[in-house]
Design a protein around this motif. Structure first.
Motif, mmCIF file in Angstrom:
data_model
loop_
_atom_site.group_PDB
_atom_site.id
_atom_site.type_symbol
_atom_site.label_atom_id
_atom_site.label_comp_id
_atom_site.label_asym_id
_atom_site.label_seq_id
_atom_site.Cartn_x
_atom_site.Cartn_y
_atom_site.Cartn_z
ATOM 1 N N GLU A 163 -0.202 4.820 1.690
ATOM 2 C CA GLU A 163 -1.393 5.529 1.231
ATOM 3 C C GLU A 163 -2.089 6.238 2.392
ATOM 4 O OE1 GLU A 163 -5.319 4.710 -1.489
ATOM 5 O OE2 GLU A 163 -4.811 3.246 0.075
ATOM 6 N N ASP B 165 0.816 -1.214 0.000
ATOM 7 C CA ASP B 165 0.000 0.000 0.000
ATOM 8 C C ASP B 165 0.852 1.268 0.000
ATOM 9 O OD1 ASP B 165 0.938 -0.377 2.553
ATOM 10 O OD2 ASP B 165 -0.867 0.378 3.526
ATOM 11 N N LEU C 110 -5.686 0.366 -4.000
ATOM 12 C CA LEU C 110 -5.485 1.720 -3.490
ATOM 13 C C LEU C 110 -6.533 2.667 -4.081
ATOM 14 C CD1 LEU C 110 -1.604 1.982 -3.730
ATOM 15 C CD2 LEU C 110 -2.988 1.291 -1.803
ATOM 16 N N VAL D 13 2.373 3.477 -7.909
ATOM 17 C CA VAL D 13 1.585 2.937 -6.801
ATOM 18 C C VAL D 13 1.840 1.439 -6.671
ATOM 19 C CG1 VAL D 13 -0.267 4.651 -6.969
ATOM 20 C CG2 VAL D 13 -0.453 2.542 -8.245
ATOM 21 N N VAL E 165 3.089 4.349 -2.039
ATOM 22 C CA VAL E 165 3.076 5.136 -3.269
ATOM 23 C C VAL E 165 4.375 5.929 -3.354
ATOM 24 C CG1 VAL E 165 0.568 5.326 -3.359
ATOM 25 C CG2 VAL E 165 1.867 7.084 -2.185
#
Length: 96
Positions: free
Chosen positions: A87, A8, A57, A43, A10
């Motif tokens: 995230e 998760d 996400l 991502v 980025v």
């Protein structure tokens, strides 16, 4: 981009901040704060939930986002300074 975040996380590129204040005063680099706004450049695939299913996400590449002042870890990839963050460190997406 040669960097692929896991789970998760980025990868965010900070946006450039204005060189002048609204009154026209030029702000030196030493007095500037780092911007808390950026554009997502990569991502991860998403976290694994309690049911062992992947949770996608909410953000995607090219989203313009706001994040906390101390969020993420700064890394340099191909001479470019980027941030890697979860995230959950993103506070919101700026809509056009």
């Amino acid at each position: 981009m040669k960097l692929r975040p896991l789970h998760d996380r980025v990868v965010v590129r900070r946006v450039k901040e204005e060189e002048k204040s609204k009154g026209g005063i030029i702000i030196p680099d030493t007095a500037k704060e780092k911007p808390q706004e950026g554009v997502i450049v990569a991502v991860g695939a998403g976290a694994i939930g309690d049911d062992n299913e992947r949770v996608p996400l909410d953000v995607k590449v090219k989203d313009r986002v706001l994040f906390g002042k101390w969020s993420g870890t700064e890394v340099t990839v191909d001479g470019e300074e980027l941030l890697i963050m979860k995230e959950s460190d993103i506070m919101g997406v700026l809509e056009k």
